[in-house]
Design a protein around this motif. Structure first.
Motif, PDB file in Angstrom:
ATOM      1  N   LEU A 321       0.850  -1.488  -0.011  1.00  0.00           N
ATOM      2  CA  LEU A 321       0.300   0.471  -0.060  1.00  0.00           C
ATOM      3  C   LEU A 321       1.077   1.274  -0.022  1.00  0.00           C
ATOM      4  O   LEU A 321       1.713   1.375   0.543  1.00  0.00           O
ATOM      5  N   SER A 322       0.991   1.763  -0.786  1.00  0.00           N
ATOM      6  CA  SER A 322       1.348   3.807  -0.933  1.00  0.00           C
ATOM      7  C   SER A 322      -0.088   4.676  -1.128  1.00  0.00           C
ATOM      8  O   SER A 322      -0.637   4.525  -1.379  1.00  0.00           O
ATOM      9  N   LEU A 323       0.488   5.435  -0.082  1.00  0.00           N
ATOM     10  CA  LEU A 323      -1.238   6.566   0.283  1.00  0.00           C
ATOM     11  C   LEU A 323      -0.420   7.700  -0.164  1.00  0.00           C
ATOM     12  O   LEU A 323       1.066   8.117   0.714  1.00  0.00           O
ATOM     13  N   GLY A 324      -1.144   9.069  -0.343  1.00  0.00           N
ATOM     14  CA  GLY A 324      -0.184  10.723  -0.147  1.00  0.00           C
ATOM     15  C   GLY A 324      -1.653  11.088  -0.218  1.00  0.00           C
ATOM     16  O   GLY A 324      -2.258  10.953  -0.162  1.00  0.00           O
ATOM     17  N   TYR A 325      -1.068  12.685  -0.833  1.00  0.00           N
ATOM     18  CA  TYR A 325      -2.232  13.404  -0.637  1.00  0.00           C
ATOM     19  C   TYR A 325      -2.183  13.841  -2.007  1.00  0.00           C
ATOM     20  O   TYR A 325      -1.364  14.363  -3.222  1.00  0.00           O
ATOM     21  N   MET A 326      -3.342  14.277  -3.132  1.00  0.00           N
ATOM     22  CA  MET A 326      -3.564  15.228  -4.124  1.00  0.00           C
ATOM     23  C   MET A 326      -2.563  16.566  -4.509  1.00  0.00           C
ATOM     24  O   MET A 326      -2.857  16.920  -3.025  1.00  0.00           O
ATOM     25  N   GLY A 327      -1.663  16.706  -4.458  1.00  0.00           N
ATOM     26  CA  GLY A 327      -1.263  18.749  -4.789  1.00  0.00           C
ATOM     27  C   GLY A 327      -0.032  17.964  -3.906  1.00  0.00           C
ATOM     28  O   GLY A 327       0.832  18.761  -3.527  1.00  0.00           O
ATOM     29  N   GLY A 328       0.534  17.007  -3.327  1.00  0.00           N
ATOM     30  CA  GLY A 328       1.477  16.694  -2.016  1.00  0.00           C
ATOM     31  C   GLY A 328       2.921  16.491  -2.959  1.00  0.00           C
ATOM     32  O   GLY A 328       2.619  15.922  -3.626  1.00  0.00           O
ATOM     33  N   ASP A 329       4.358  15.863  -1.957  1.00  0.00           N
ATOM     34  CA  ASP A 329       4.911  16.072  -3.153  1.00  0.00           C
ATOM     35  C   ASP A 329       5.271  14.179  -2.605  1.00  0.00           C
ATOM     36  O   ASP A 329       5.964  13.685  -2.057  1.00  0.00           O
ATOM     37  N   GLY A 330       4.491  13.266  -3.917  1.00  0.00           N
ATOM     38  CA  GLY A 330       4.262  12.309  -3.831  1.00  0.00           C
ATOM     39  C   GLY A 330       4.111  11.380  -2.252  1.00  0.00           C
ATOM     40  O   GLY A 330       3.101  12.226  -1.925  1.00  0.00           O
ATOM     41  N   PHE A 331       4.167  10.002  -2.376  1.00  0.00           N
ATOM     42  CA  PHE A 331       3.596   9.489  -1.433  1.00  0.00           C
ATOM     43  C   PHE A 331       4.041   9.808   0.413  1.00  0.00           C
ATOM     44  O   PHE A 331       5.462  10.038   0.121  1.00  0.00           O
ATOM     45  N   VAL A 332       2.899   9.790   0.689  1.00  0.00           N
ATOM     46  CA  VAL A 332       4.009   9.793   2.311  1.00  0.00           C
ATOM     47  C   VAL A 332       3.867   8.292   3.303  1.00  0.00           C
ATOM     48  O   VAL A 332       5.419   8.078   3.517  1.00  0.00           O
ATOM     49  N   ILE A 333       3.715   7.247   2.417  1.00  0.00           N
ATOM     50  CA  ILE A 333       3.473   6.062   3.001  1.00  0.00           C
ATOM     51  C   ILE A 333       3.492   5.085   1.662  1.00  0.00           C
ATOM     52  O   ILE A 333       2.918   5.224   0.917  1.00  0.00           O
ATOM     53  N   THR A 334       4.500   4.184   0.758  1.00  0.00           N
ATOM     54  CA  THR A 334       4.984   3.521   0.503  1.00  0.00           C
ATOM     55  C   THR A 334       5.287   2.117   0.943  1.00  0.00           C
ATOM     56  O   THR A 334       5.603   2.267   1.712  1.00  0.00           O
ATOM     57  N   GLY A 335       4.729   1.271  -0.162  1.00  0.00           N
ATOM     58  CA  GLY A 335       5.026  -0.324   0.335  1.00  0.00           C
ATOM     59  C   GLY A 335       5.110  -0.895   1.570  1.00  0.00           C
ATOM     60  O   GLY A 335       5.554  -1.730   1.628  1.00  0.00           O
ATOM     61  N   LEU A 336       3.456  -0.626   1.871  1.00  0.00           N
ATOM     62  CA  LEU A 336       3.267  -0.630   3.375  1.00  0.00           C
ATOM     63  C   LEU A 336       2.043  -2.695   2.877  1.00  0.00           C
ATOM     64  O   LEU A 336       1.658  -2.476   2.734  1.00  0.00           O
ATOM     65  N   ASN A 337       2.843  -3.000   4.545  1.00  0.00           N
ATOM     66  CA  ASN A 337       2.403  -4.779   4.103  1.00  0.00           C
ATOM     67  C   ASN A 337       1.629  -4.957   5.599  1.00  0.00           C
ATOM     68  O   ASN A 337       2.532  -4.836   7.137  1.00  0.00           O
ATOM     69  N   LEU A 338       0.871  -5.346   6.104  1.00  0.00           N
ATOM     70  CA  LEU A 338       0.433  -5.410   7.703  1.00  0.00           C
ATOM     71  C   LEU A 338      -0.555  -6.016   7.242  1.00  0.00           C
ATOM     72  O   LEU A 338      -2.178  -5.807   6.651  1.00  0.00           O
ATOM     73  N   GLN A 339      -1.658  -6.672   8.184  1.00  0.00           N
ATOM     74  CA  GLN A 339      -2.520  -7.508   8.894  1.00  0.00           C
ATOM     75  C   GLN A 339      -2.852  -7.379   9.878  1.00  0.00           C
ATOM     76  O   GLN A 339      -2.060  -6.991  11.095  1.00  0.00           O
ATOM     77  N   ILE A 340      -4.120  -6.652   9.967  1.00  0.00           N
ATOM     78  CA  ILE A 340      -4.962  -6.925  11.627  1.00  0.00           C
ATOM     79  C   ILE A 340      -5.147  -7.617  11.640  1.00  0.00           C
ATOM     80  O   ILE A 340      -6.870  -8.136  11.442  1.00  0.00           O
ATOM     81  N   LYS A 341      -5.277  -8.749  12.675  1.00  0.00           N
ATOM     82  CA  LYS A 341      -5.958  -9.858  12.790  1.00  0.00           C
ATOM     83  C   LYS A 341      -6.634  -9.685  14.258  1.00  0.00           C
ATOM     84  O   LYS A 341      -6.069  -9.357  15.578  1.00  0.00           O
ATOM     85  N   LYS A 342      -7.485 -10.633  14.404  1.00  0.00           N
ATOM     86  CA  LYS A 342      -8.319 -10.867  16.222  1.00  0.00           C
ATOM     87  C   LYS A 342      -7.980 -10.871  17.282  1.00  0.00           C
ATOM     88  O   LYS A 342      -6.851 -12.009  17.184  1.00  0.00           O
ATOM     89  N   GLY A 343      -7.731  -9.925  18.276  1.00  0.00           N
ATOM     90  CA  GLY A 343      -7.229 -10.515  19.050  1.00  0.00           C
ATOM     91  C   GLY A 343      -6.002  -8.888  19.702  1.00  0.00           C
ATOM     92  O   GLY A 343      -4.973  -9.176  20.340  1.00  0.00           O
ATOM     93  N   GLU A 344      -5.610  -9.039  18.152  1.00  0.00           N
ATOM     94  CA  GLU A 344      -3.854  -8.215  18.087  1.00  0.00           C
ATOM     95  C   GLU A 344      -4.568  -6.703  18.184  1.00  0.00           C
ATOM     96  O   GLU A 344      -5.513  -6.129  17.699  1.00  0.00           O
ATOM     97  N   ARG A 345      -3.436  -6.585  19.557  1.00  0.00           N
ATOM     98  CA  ARG A 345      -2.674  -4.690  19.339  1.00  0.00           C
ATOM     99  C   ARG A 345      -2.018  -3.312  18.810  1.00  0.00           C
ATOM    100  O   ARG A 345      -0.827  -4.168  19.341  1.00  0.00           O
TER     101      ARG A 345
END
Length: 507
Positions: A321-345
């Motif tokens: 996953l890559s995330l950014g904002y329109m008009g921003g300087d590129g992506f804020v987050i790039t290539g993120l891999n993450l799973q949230i499973k039940k019971g995890e904090r």
């Protein structure tokens, strides 16, 4: 070294039912590194304002030093200027070269003094204001929560910096900061104020010992009172029984009695009744001696969590996953891999601006709780179907109205909500006030109570503990350990993160 003496201080806000301080007296030295501890709404910031002479009070505060307060209140005009241009306005007489020396101690270059203040990061702003604060001489500094909204690295710099200084009161709910930067503590307890040598951890250890002793003494006292009550009841029963035999008797069954024995029985009854009165006086005396024994204990009630059970084990699945904002300087987050499973904090950790809040907004948008048309996304962000999320944002500015209208708007049970706030340390009198008049910590507790009472599969908290007192932080740690909800949160309190998180993801 000089002393600040507070004698018979009494203060209450106009229209308030109770005084914030009632006949308070203590003394502190101006070369101490003093940690200021207490629950939200107990009057920490109020006391700092009293030292600054901002409110009228009865009693006396005597000091031979000048006070300086952090954070400085900046105008909109000053926010658009470099700090070098308005430093003399917020701290008359301060010199730029001294500010630069303090910035060097904070690990910052002098060029941030010449950049527009509102464009600086939260950490840079805090460092500039601390450098201005410590650039003077012969002052006792009042530092009010300097690490709120700072990332871990900025907190560490501030912690190291304050550790080398002295002559200040530090209001903070960060246990690590209090342990490393203070040599005395000033504690606002439920019914008293105490000054003690040492840091937060040493005070907390001593407090737990005192509380245990007080509880044991109280139980012993209750047993003594019960025994006295039982003895008084027995003697009273004997006196009543004897009194009933004073008039009228059966000469066959009681052949040893005569009319003249009435006075003897009356005298015996009077003696028994006197003994009962003496016992009642002793009971009253015992209660008076022990009254209020437990009043000063900072009781932390267990909290409760209403959570839902989802049939899927993975609630959030993020891949490349890559995330950014329109008009921003590129992506804020790039290539993120993450799973949230039940019971995890899962705790998101990283510097300010690394994308923690951006990731939270993307998940909320996927769940239909926020609309972010300017958010750019590449890669996969998938959530379990019909996922219910309970969310706490950093912002409390939207809170207004009384507690009851807040419950109605959020669809919360009013009695349960008020009970939750009471467990978090809010007094009943607060429920009649407008939430916009609450302290920042009390506003955060309103959001926390709302989240805890909202049935959800996933809890997403974005810096939930800013301004929250230490005792409430411990309550929440215990809650998470007991209920083990599924959670994604951002929190810069390292002690809380270590105790609450099952996994830390650094962005």
């Amino acid at each position: 070294m000089s002393q600040i003496s507070v004698n018979s201080l009494t203060f209450g806000y106009e229209g308030s039912f109770d005084n914030v301080f009632e006949d308070v007296s203590f003394s502190i030295d101006t070369d101490w590194k003093l940690g200021f501890i207490g629950r939200n709404g107990k009057g920490k910031t109020t006391f700092l304002n009293l030292l600054l002479g901002r409110y009228a009070y009865t009693g006396s505060i005597s000091a031979s030093t000048r006070f300086e307060y952090f954070p400085y209140a900046l105008t909109q005009r000053q926010m658009k200027l470099p700090a070098a241009e308005f430093a003399d306005e917020i701290k008359p007489g301060c010199e730029c070269w001294r500010i630069m020396c303090e910035l060097d101690e904070l690990g910052e270059s002098a060029d941030i003094l010449y950049r527009e203040f509102e464009k600086l990061s939260p950490g840079e702003r805090t460092k500039v204001m601390l450098a201005v604060l410590f650039s003077g001489e012969n002052e006792f500094l009042l530092i009010d929560e300097p690490t709120n909204h700072l990332d871990g690295e900025a907190r560490m710099k501030v912690r190291e910096y304050l550790g080398r200084k002295k002559g200040f009161i530090l209001v903070s709910h960060d246990r690590g900061l209090l342990d490393e930067c203070t040599d005395h503590v000033l504690v606002l307890s439920r019914k008293s104020i105490e000054v003690q040598s040492g840091c937060f951890s040493s005070w907390w250890e001593n407090k737990q010992r005192r509380d245990s002793f007080a509880l044991a003494q109280n139980e012993k006292h209750r047993k003594e009172i019960r025994k006295l009550h039982q003895a008084a009841k027995r003697t009273a029963d004997w006196a009543d029984k004897s009194e009933r035999t004073k008039i009228g008797f059966d000469p066959v069954k009681e052949h040893d009695r005569c009319i003249s024995s009435r006075s003897f029985i009356g005298a015996k009854t009077k003696k028994m009744q006197s003994r009962v009165k003496q016992m009642e006086k002793r009971i009253d005396r015992e209660i008076a001696q022990k009254e209020g024994l437990l009043d000063d204990l900072e009781k932390t009630c267990d909290l409760r969590l209403v959570q839902l059970e989802h049939y899927k084990s993975t609630l959030v699945d993020i891949r490349d996953l890559s995330l950014g904002y329109m008009g921003g300087d590129g992506f804020v987050i790039t290539g993120l891999n993450l799973q949230i499973k039940k019971g995890e904090r899962i705790a998101l950790h990283g510097e300010n601006g690394c994308g923690k809040s951006t990731l939270i907004k993307a998940i909320l948008q996927k769940c239909g709780l926020q609309d972010m048309p300017t958010l750019l996304q590449e890669g996969m962000l998938d959530t379990a179907p019909n996922l219910t999320v309970s969310y706490i944002s950093q912002d409390t500015s939207h809170l207004s109205g009384d507690v009851y209208s807040f419950c109605e708007t959020r669809g919360l049970d009013r009695s349960m909500f008020c009970s939750m706030l009471r467990r978090l340390g809010l007094e009943r009198v607060q429920f009649e006030k407008d939430i916009s008049d609450f302290s920042q910590g009390q506003k955060k507790k309103v959001l926390l109570a709302s989240s805890l009472l909202t049935p959800a599969h996933l809890y997403i908290w974005d810096e939930p503990l800013n301004y929250i007192d230490i005792f409430s932080r411990m309550q929440i740690e215990n809650l998470l350990a007991e209920y083990q909800p599924t959670m994604l949160f951002v929190e810069h309190d390292a002690v809380f993160r270590e105790k609450a998180a099952t996994q830390v993801v650094r962005l």
